[in-house]
Write a protein that holds these residues in place. Structure first.
Motif, PDB file in Angstrom:
ATOM      1  N   TYR A  14      42.941  43.793  47.327  1.00 25.76           N
ATOM      2  CA  TYR A  14      41.568  43.484  46.927  1.00 25.76           C
ATOM      3  C   TYR A  14      41.490  43.305  45.407  1.00 25.76           C
ATOM      4  O   TYR A  14      40.946  42.317  44.916  1.00 25.76           O
ATOM      5  N   LEU A  15      42.038  44.268  44.682  1.00 24.92           N
ATOM      6  CA  LEU A  15      41.979  44.217  43.217  1.00 24.92           C
ATOM      7  C   LEU A  15      42.741  43.013  42.669  1.00 24.92           C
ATOM      8  O   LEU A  15      42.262  42.329  41.762  1.00 24.92           O
ATOM      9  N   PHE A  16      43.909  42.745  43.225  1.00 25.81           N
ATOM     10  CA  PHE A  16      44.721  41.626  42.754  1.00 25.81           C
ATOM     11  C   PHE A  16      44.013  40.295  43.009  1.00 25.81           C
ATOM     12  O   PHE A  16      43.845  39.481  42.092  1.00 25.81           O
ATOM     13  N   GLU A  17      43.611  40.075  44.263  1.00 23.31           N
ATOM     14  CA  GLU A  17      43.007  38.787  44.614  1.00 23.31           C
ATOM     15  C   GLU A  17      41.690  38.554  43.886  1.00 23.31           C
ATOM     16  O   GLU A  17      41.446  37.468  43.371  1.00 23.31           O
ATOM     17  N   ASN A  18      40.845  39.581  43.846  1.00 18.42           N
ATOM     18  CA  ASN A  18      39.563  39.399  43.170  1.00 18.42           C
ATOM     19  C   ASN A  18      39.732  39.302  41.664  1.00 18.42           C
ATOM     20  O   ASN A  18      38.946  38.608  41.003  1.00 18.42           O
ATOM     21  N   GLY A  19      40.730  39.946  41.116  1.00 16.05           N
ATOM     22  CA  GLY A  19      41.025  39.798  39.696  1.00 16.05           C
ATOM     23  C   GLY A  19      41.344  38.347  39.365  1.00 16.05           C
ATOM     24  O   GLY A  19      40.851  37.791  38.371  1.00 16.05           O
ATOM     25  N   GLN A  20      42.151  37.720  40.217  1.00 14.08           N
ATOM     26  CA  GLN A  20      42.493  36.311  40.017  1.00 14.08           C
ATOM     27  C   GLN A  20      41.265  35.409  40.159  1.00 14.08           C
ATOM     28  O   GLN A  20      41.063  34.493  39.368  1.00 14.08           O
ATOM     29  N   MET A  61      33.642  47.914  51.730  1.00 12.61           N
ATOM     30  CA  MET A  61      32.406  48.692  51.645  1.00 12.61           C
ATOM     31  C   MET A  61      31.988  49.016  50.214  1.00 12.61           C
ATOM     32  O   MET A  61      31.483  50.091  49.929  1.00 12.61           O
ATOM     33  N   PHE A  62      32.172  48.051  49.328  1.00 10.26           N
ATOM     34  CA  PHE A  62      31.677  48.151  47.959  1.00 10.26           C
ATOM     35  C   PHE A  62      30.334  47.415  47.942  1.00 10.26           C
ATOM     36  O   PHE A  62      30.239  46.237  47.613  1.00 10.26           O
ATOM     37  N   ASP A  63      29.296  48.143  48.316  1.00 10.18           N
ATOM     38  CA  ASP A  63      27.997  47.534  48.608  1.00 10.18           C
ATOM     39  C   ASP A  63      27.357  46.818  47.429  1.00 10.18           C
ATOM     40  O   ASP A  63      26.770  45.747  47.594  1.00 10.18           O
ATOM     41  N   ASP A  64      27.444  47.392  46.229  1.00 13.14           N
ATOM     42  CA  ASP A  64      26.810  46.742  45.076  1.00 13.14           C
ATOM     43  C   ASP A  64      27.535  45.452  44.696  1.00 13.14           C
ATOM     44  O   ASP A  64      26.897  44.469  44.330  1.00 13.14           O
ATOM     45  N   ILE A  65      28.852  45.458  44.796  1.00 15.80           N
ATOM     46  CA  ILE A  65      29.606  44.236  44.511  1.00 15.80           C
ATOM     47  C   ILE A  65      29.285  43.185  45.575  1.00 15.80           C
ATOM     48  O   ILE A  65      29.090  42.005  45.264  1.00 15.80           O
ATOM     49  N   THR A  66      29.190  43.626  46.827  1.00 13.26           N
ATOM     50  CA  THR A  66      28.861  42.707  47.916  1.00 13.26           C
ATOM     51  C   THR A  66      27.489  42.083  47.695  1.00 13.26           C
ATOM     52  O   THR A  66      27.326  40.861  47.797  1.00 13.26           O
ATOM     53  N   ALA A  67      26.496  42.897  47.392  1.00  6.80           N
ATOM     54  CA  ALA A  67      25.125  42.401  47.209  1.00  6.80           C
ATOM     55  C   ALA A  67      25.041  41.429  46.031  1.00  6.80           C
ATOM     56  O   ALA A  67      24.394  40.370  46.125  1.00  6.80           O
ATOM     57  N   LEU A  68      25.687  41.769  44.935  1.00  4.43           N
ATOM     58  CA  LEU A  68      25.662  40.917  43.748  1.00  4.43           C
ATOM     59  C   LEU A  68      26.383  39.597  44.013  1.00  4.43           C
ATOM     60  O   LEU A  68      25.893  38.528  43.652  1.00  4.43           O
ATOM     61  N   SER A  69      27.531  39.671  44.651  1.00  2.00           N
ATOM     62  CA  SER A  69      28.286  38.461  44.982  1.00  2.00           C
ATOM     63  C   SER A  69      27.485  37.568  45.915  1.00  2.00           C
ATOM     64  O   SER A  69      27.479  36.339  45.758  1.00  2.00           O
ATOM     65  N   PHE A 102      30.395  42.749  35.391  1.00  2.00           N
ATOM     66  CA  PHE A 102      30.049  43.889  36.226  1.00  2.00           C
ATOM     67  C   PHE A 102      31.144  44.135  37.271  1.00  2.00           C
ATOM     68  O   PHE A 102      31.624  45.255  37.432  1.00  2.00           O
ATOM     69  N   ILE A 103      31.532  43.067  37.963  1.00  2.00           N
ATOM     70  CA  ILE A 103      32.547  43.218  39.013  1.00  2.00           C
ATOM     71  C   ILE A 103      33.873  43.654  38.410  1.00  2.00           C
ATOM     72  O   ILE A 103      34.554  44.539  38.950  1.00  2.00           O
ATOM     73  N   THR A 104      34.227  43.078  37.284  1.00  2.00           N
ATOM     74  CA  THR A 104      35.467  43.473  36.612  1.00  2.00           C
ATOM     75  C   THR A 104      35.423  44.948  36.235  1.00  2.00           C
ATOM     76  O   THR A 104      36.399  45.680  36.428  1.00  2.00           O
ATOM     77  N   GLY A 114      38.855  55.785  40.290  1.00  2.00           N
ATOM     78  CA  GLY A 114      37.438  56.141  40.386  1.00  2.00           C
ATOM     79  C   GLY A 114      36.768  55.426  41.542  1.00  2.00           C
ATOM     80  O   GLY A 114      37.429  54.864  42.419  1.00  2.00           O
ATOM     81  N   THR A 115      35.463  55.458  41.516  1.00  2.00           N
ATOM     82  CA  THR A 115      34.690  54.772  42.545  1.00  2.00           C
ATOM     83  C   THR A 115      33.848  53.668  41.916  1.00  2.00           C
ATOM     84  O   THR A 115      33.485  53.744  40.743  1.00  2.00           O
ATOM     85  N   ALA A 116      33.549  52.671  42.731  1.00  2.00           N
ATOM     86  CA  ALA A 116      32.683  51.578  42.287  1.00  2.00           C
ATOM     87  C   ALA A 116      31.246  52.066  42.436  1.00  2.00           C
ATOM     88  O   ALA A 116      30.615  51.890  43.463  1.00  2.00           O
ATOM     89  N   ASP A 117      30.746  52.714  41.384  1.00  2.00           N
ATOM     90  CA  ASP A 117      29.458  53.399  41.478  1.00  2.00           C
ATOM     91  C   ASP A 117      28.374  52.802  40.588  1.00  2.00           C
ATOM     92  O   ASP A 117      27.315  53.377  40.418  1.00  2.00           O
ATOM     93  N   GLY A 118      28.625  51.623  40.034  1.00  2.00           N
ATOM     94  CA  GLY A 118      27.619  50.973  39.202  1.00  2.00           C
ATOM     95  C   GLY A 118      26.522  50.369  40.058  1.00  2.00           C
ATOM     96  O   GLY A 118      26.722  50.104  41.241  1.00  2.00           O
ATOM     97  N   SER A 119      25.377  50.167  39.460  1.00  2.00           N
ATOM     98  CA  SER A 119      24.258  49.556  40.176  1.00  2.00           C
ATOM     99  C   SER A 119      24.093  48.102  39.734  1.00  2.00           C
ATOM    100  O   SER A 119      23.979  47.821  38.537  1.00  2.00           O
TER     101      SER A 119
END
Length: 133
Positions: A14-20, A61-69, A102-104, A114-119
């Motif tokens: 996930y991190l590799f592909e989305n980073g690219q 299940m990274f809900d904030d990233i999903t919603a923003l995307s 934000f996603i980065t 850590g966790t993806a806990d930003g809003s």
């Protein structure tokens, strides 16, 4: 029986592909920054990028990233289908870069254990006006 579900390997992928994808997103936006609007190829590529990030973030299940995307995907769908002529391009460029940042940042938290806990609520609110055009 299936072996234990390996979420660590999934997170690495996930991190590799989305980073690219995010690197490419930033390249596209910076290439189009000085134009009057995003060209059709750029709109399509940004749409596909956000669609992919949305899907993989949903699976993880990274809900904030999903919603923003999803919100940014919706905007680029609207732009390519409706061709509105009153879109403030430089403002949209800034918002797309804010989304990428934000996603980065969330992905950096994950990379460091850590966790993806930003809003993403404020970013989504800022993006909503592009759908009201």
């Amino acid at each position: 029986m299936a072996e234990e579900f390996n979420t660590e390997g999934m997170l690495d992928m996930y991190l590799f592909e989305n980073g690219q994808l995010l690197e490419r997103l930033q390249e596209i936006v910076l290439e189009q920054k000085d134009a009057d609007s995003f060209d059709e190829d750029s709109m399509n590529e940004i749409f596909r990028t956000m669609h992919t990030i949305k899907g993989s973030s949903g699976v993880m299940m990274f809900d904030d990233i999903t919603a923003l995307s999803h919100k940014l995907e919706d905007i680029f769908y609207y732009l390519r289908e409706s061709h509105p002529d009153n879109v403030p391009h430089l403002e949209l460029v800034e918002h797309v870069l804010d989304v990428a940042d934000f996603i980065t940042g969330e992905m950096e938290k994950l990379e460091n254990g850590g966790t993806a806990d930003g809003s993403s609520a404020e970013l989504i609110k800022n993006l909503d006006k592009f759908l009201d055009s």
